[in-house]
Design a protein around this motif. Sequence first.
Motif: not given
Length: 92
Positions: A77-86
């Motif tokens: 979930e945190h990786a997906d959130e970070l990916k969306a931000q990037i």
Amino acid sequence: MAPGPYQQMLDTLSDLDARLAGLQVGYSEPNATAAQEHVAELAEYFESEPDAFVELRESVERLVETEDSTHAAEAKEHADELKAQIEAQAEE
């Protein structure tokens, strides 16, 4: 032409996502070690660490410390959130 930093981060996140998917099925030392390495690689890209990255790193650390695959879903979930931000930053 070499990929830029955004693409390198997204590639690393894709690799991390694959490791986390494997870890959701069951804990394995090779996948856990690779996940830690991917998180360390991502850390090199940030001057200040965004919250999603800090939470990702902490989730992966808990996963490795406890050898409990339930932490893999949280890390994803945190990786997906970070990916969306990037991705949003790359579009700017």
